[in-house]
Design a protein around this motif. Structure first.
Motif, PDB file in Angstrom:
ATOM      1  N   LEU A 120       0.821  -1.216   0.000  1.00 58.68           N
ATOM      2  CA  LEU A 120       0.000   0.000   0.000  1.00 58.68           C
ATOM      3  C   LEU A 120       0.853   1.264   0.000  1.00 58.68           C
ATOM      4  O   LEU A 120       0.409   2.333   0.429  1.00 58.68           O
ATOM      5  N   ASP A 121       2.082   1.130  -0.498  1.00 58.82           N
ATOM      6  CA  ASP A 121       3.016   2.260  -0.594  1.00 58.82           C
ATOM      7  C   ASP A 121       3.345   2.866   0.769  1.00 58.82           C
ATOM      8  O   ASP A 121       3.704   4.035   0.875  1.00 58.82           O
ATOM      9  N   ILE A 122       3.188   2.060   1.804  1.00 60.30           N
ATOM     10  CA  ILE A 122       3.469   2.553   3.151  1.00 60.30           C
ATOM     11  C   ILE A 122       4.900   2.203   3.531  1.00 60.30           C
ATOM     12  O   ILE A 122       5.357   1.081   3.328  1.00 60.30           O
ATOM     13  N   VAL A 123       5.610   3.156   4.079  1.00 62.45           N
ATOM     14  CA  VAL A 123       6.986   2.928   4.526  1.00 62.45           C
ATOM     15  C   VAL A 123       7.116   3.420   5.965  1.00 62.45           C
ATOM     16  O   VAL A 123       6.366   4.273   6.432  1.00 62.45           O
ATOM     17  N   ASP A 124       8.090   2.846   6.678  1.00 62.54           N
ATOM     18  CA  ASP A 124       8.393   3.344   8.017  1.00 62.54           C
ATOM     19  C   ASP A 124       9.039   4.716   7.892  1.00 62.54           C
ATOM     20  O   ASP A 124      10.022   4.889   7.176  1.00 62.54           O
ATOM     21  N   ALA A 125       8.485   5.663   8.589  1.00 60.49           N
ATOM     22  CA  ALA A 125       9.047   7.011   8.578  1.00 60.49           C
ATOM     23  C   ALA A 125       9.921   7.222   9.805  1.00 60.49           C
ATOM     24  O   ALA A 125       9.984   6.379  10.687  1.00 60.49           O
ATOM     25  N   ALA A 126      10.593   8.356   9.824  1.00 54.01           N
ATOM     26  CA  ALA A 126      11.425   8.664  10.983  1.00 54.01           C
ATOM     27  C   ALA A 126      10.541   8.783  12.210  1.00 54.01           C
ATOM     28  O   ALA A 126       9.476   9.373  12.185  1.00 54.01           O
ATOM     29  N   GLY A 127      10.995   8.202  13.280  1.00 54.26           N
ATOM     30  CA  GLY A 127      10.190   8.275  14.503  1.00 54.26           C
ATOM     31  C   GLY A 127       9.568   6.934  14.815  1.00 54.26           C
ATOM     32  O   GLY A 127       9.110   6.223  13.943  1.00 54.26           O
ATOM     33  N   ARG A 128       9.522   6.591  16.039  1.00 53.19           N
ATOM     34  CA  ARG A 128       9.051   5.291  16.477  1.00 53.19           C
ATOM     35  C   ARG A 128       7.541   5.141  16.259  1.00 53.19           C
ATOM     36  O   ARG A 128       6.755   5.981  16.678  1.00 53.19           O
ATOM     37  N   GLY A 129       7.161   4.071  15.572  1.00 55.02           N
ATOM     38  CA  GLY A 129       5.753   3.764  15.404  1.00 55.02           C
ATOM     39  C   GLY A 129       5.024   4.610  14.378  1.00 55.02           C
ATOM     40  O   GLY A 129       3.805   4.565  14.304  1.00 55.02           O
ATOM     41  N   THR A 130       5.731   5.413  13.599  1.00 57.52           N
ATOM     42  CA  THR A 130       5.081   6.260  12.599  1.00 57.52           C
ATOM     43  C   THR A 130       5.324   5.713  11.206  1.00 57.52           C
ATOM     44  O   THR A 130       6.327   5.063  10.937  1.00 57.52           O
ATOM     45  N   ARG A 131       4.381   5.977  10.304  1.00 56.13           N
ATOM     46  CA  ARG A 131       4.499   5.507   8.931  1.00 56.13           C
ATOM     47  C   ARG A 131       4.073   6.619   7.976  1.00 56.13           C
ATOM     48  O   ARG A 131       3.347   7.534   8.355  1.00 56.13           O
ATOM     49  N   SER A 132       4.505   6.523   6.745  1.00 60.88           N
ATOM     50  CA  SER A 132       4.110   7.501   5.737  1.00 60.88           C
ATOM     51  C   SER A 132       3.996   6.800   4.392  1.00 60.88           C
ATOM     52  O   SER A 132       4.382   5.642   4.245  1.00 60.88           O
ATOM     53  N   ARG A 133       3.437   7.502   3.395  1.00 55.87           N
ATOM     54  CA  ARG A 133       3.319   6.962   2.049  1.00 55.87           C
ATOM     55  C   ARG A 133       4.578   7.255   1.259  1.00 55.87           C
ATOM     56  O   ARG A 133       5.223   8.289   1.436  1.00 55.87           O
ATOM     57  N   ARG A 134       4.935   6.345   0.360  1.00 61.79           N
ATOM     58  CA  ARG A 134       6.061   6.601  -0.532  1.00 61.79           C
ATOM     59  C   ARG A 134       5.737   7.782  -1.446  1.00 61.79           C
ATOM     60  O   ARG A 134       4.608   7.934  -1.899  1.00 61.79           O
ATOM     61  N   HIS A 135       6.739   8.554  -1.743  1.00 61.09           N
ATOM     62  CA  HIS A 135       6.572   9.652  -2.695  1.00 61.09           C
ATOM     63  C   HIS A 135       6.496   9.071  -4.104  1.00 61.09           C
ATOM     64  O   HIS A 135       7.306   8.232  -4.487  1.00 61.09           O
ATOM     65  N   ARG A 136       5.498   9.501  -4.872  1.00 58.70           N
ATOM     66  CA  ARG A 136       5.362   9.073  -6.259  1.00 58.70           C
ATOM     67  C   ARG A 136       5.373  10.304  -7.149  1.00 58.70           C
ATOM     68  O   ARG A 136       4.461  11.129  -7.097  1.00 58.70           O
ATOM     69  N   ASP A 137       6.421  10.453  -7.931  1.00 60.23           N
ATOM     70  CA  ASP A 137       6.499  11.558  -8.880  1.00 60.23           C
ATOM     71  C   ASP A 137       5.562  11.258 -10.045  1.00 60.23           C
ATOM     72  O   ASP A 137       5.734  10.268 -10.758  1.00 60.23           O
ATOM     73  N   ILE A 138       4.557  12.097 -10.230  1.00 60.03           N
ATOM     74  CA  ILE A 138       3.521  11.825 -11.223  1.00 60.03           C
ATOM     75  C   ILE A 138       4.086  11.761 -12.638  1.00 60.03           C
ATOM     76  O   ILE A 138       3.715  10.895 -13.433  1.00 60.03           O
ATOM     77  N   ALA A 139       4.985  12.664 -12.967  1.00 57.89           N
ATOM     78  CA  ALA A 139       5.575  12.659 -14.308  1.00 57.89           C
ATOM     79  C   ALA A 139       6.364  11.380 -14.549  1.00 57.89           C
ATOM     80  O   ALA A 139       6.296  10.782 -15.629  1.00 57.89           O
ATOM     81  N   ALA A 140       7.115  10.937 -13.523  1.00 57.92           N
ATOM     82  CA  ALA A 140       7.902   9.707 -13.666  1.00 57.92           C
ATOM     83  C   ALA A 140       7.000   8.498 -13.822  1.00 57.92           C
ATOM     84  O   ALA A 140       7.282   7.594 -14.624  1.00 57.92           O
ATOM     85  N   VAL A 141       5.895   8.471 -13.073  1.00 52.21           N
ATOM     86  CA  VAL A 141       4.948   7.366 -13.207  1.00 52.21           C
ATOM     87  C   VAL A 141       4.361   7.340 -14.616  1.00 52.21           C
ATOM     88  O   VAL A 141       4.199   6.278 -15.220  1.00 52.21           O
ATOM     89  N   GLY A 142       4.038   8.523 -15.151  1.00 51.76           N
ATOM     90  CA  GLY A 142       3.515   8.591 -16.505  1.00 51.76           C
ATOM     91  C   GLY A 142       4.483   8.020 -17.523  1.00 51.76           C
ATOM     92  O   GLY A 142       4.096   7.275 -18.429  1.00 51.76           O
ATOM     93  N   GLU A 143       5.755   8.343 -17.377  1.00 53.71           N
ATOM     94  CA  GLU A 143       6.772   7.825 -18.299  1.00 53.71           C
ATOM     95  C   GLU A 143       6.907   6.314 -18.175  1.00 53.71           C
ATOM     96  O   GLU A 143       7.084   5.609 -19.174  1.00 53.71           O
ATOM     97  N   GLN A 144       6.836   5.806 -16.946  1.00 51.09           N
ATOM     98  CA  GLN A 144       6.943   4.365 -16.746  1.00 51.09           C
ATOM     99  C   GLN A 144       5.766   3.626 -17.371  1.00 51.09           C
ATOM    100  O   GLN A 144       5.944   2.598 -18.029  1.00 51.09           O
ATOM    101  N   CYS A 145       4.556   4.129 -17.146  1.00 46.80           N
ATOM    102  CA  CYS A 145       3.375   3.495 -17.732  1.00 46.80           C
ATOM    103  C   CYS A 145       3.438   3.537 -19.245  1.00 46.80           C
ATOM    104  O   CYS A 145       3.133   2.542 -19.926  1.00 46.80           O
TER     105      CYS A 145
END
Length: 254
Positions: free
Chosen positions: A199-224
């Motif tokens: 689910l694009d979730i990664v461990d972030a800095a700090g105990r017990g916290t999580r965040s979403r991976r950064h997705r560059d929209i332009a890069a995703v478009g090129e990959q697709c």
């Protein structure tokens, strides 16, 4: 990618994500029809996703702030749509083209024999599924179905699986499908794994916290876009080899 046109005399720096048009359908018989139709359908779906994304971002003038997570989710959806199309397209191409390609001697037939000798008949340990295929009413069809399952699995995972599909179709020497080309798409499949399975979730800095991976929209478009064009690079030469096989057997090419 392109820049949005000027609006009310002001130039927008909004990057518009667009897909490259597909070329004309390769000349071929029924063996490529399903795979091409699935490619076209996937291309249309992903293009519609990016079109909606472009419109929403333009309406909200996202050049003035960070891209919203909701809009990044649309880019994530484009990754999932594209990879699902890859799975569907290559599975159809293998199932429909191999019955013709395996009727003549050549790279595709050699790959088929090598696979069963090395994998399915290895050390005289034959699985129940293989035994059932051998004694089926139509053993050849049953074995090809097993072969396609072995090649694609539940889904295409990356460059290694793409290479196996390429070799199975007798296209190992095609420069458009060289290993270096296929390897360039591995990060895209890694992204699909992260989106679907984590689910694009990664461990972030700090105990017990999580965040979403950064997705560059332009890069995703090129990959697709690149992945969809790669599918065409599978279908076009397969159409040629199918026509060659048909001529060799004296069959109609239609």
């Amino acid at each position: 990618m392109s820049e949005a046109p000027e609006t009310n005399g002001k130039s927008s720096r909004l990057t518009v994500v667009e897909l490259t048009d597909l070329p004309r359908k390769p000349v071929g018989g029924a063996e490529i029809n399903r795979s091409w139709n699935r490619l076209v359908a996937t291309h249309e779906s992903v293009r519609a996703l990016f079109s909606t994304l472009n419109q929403l971002r333009a309406a909200q003038d996202e050049t003035r702030g960070p891209i919203s997570e909701a809009h990044r989710d649309q880019a994530r959806a484009a990754i999932v749509f594209t990879t699902a199309g890859i799975d569907a397209c290559l599975s159809a191409l293998l199932k429909d083209a191999l019955p013709t390609l395996l009727r003549i001697d050549g790279p595709a037939h050699n790959a088929f024999v090598a696979h069963f000798m090395k994998e399915r008949f290895k050390d005289n340990k034959v699985t129940q599924a293989t035994k059932k295929a051998v004694v089926a009413f139509d053993p050849r069809t049953a074995l090809i179905d097993l072969y396609v399952e072995d090649l694609t699995g539940p889904s295409i995972q990356g460059a290694k699986d793409l290479a196996r599909c390429r070799d199975a179709l007798g296209l190992k020497d095609d420069p458009a499908l060289a290993q270096s080309v296929l390897d360039e798409h591995q990060p895209f499949f890694n992204a699909r794994h992260e989106v679907v399975h984590e689910l694009d979730i990664v461990d972030a800095a700090g105990r017990g916290t999580r965040s979403r991976r950064h997705r560059d929209i332009a890069a995703v478009g090129e990959q697709c876009d690149g992945a969809l064009q790669l599918l065409r690079a599978f279908i076009a030469p397969t159409a040629r080899t199918v026509r060659t096989a048909r001529r060799t057997m004296g069959w109609s090419e239609s």
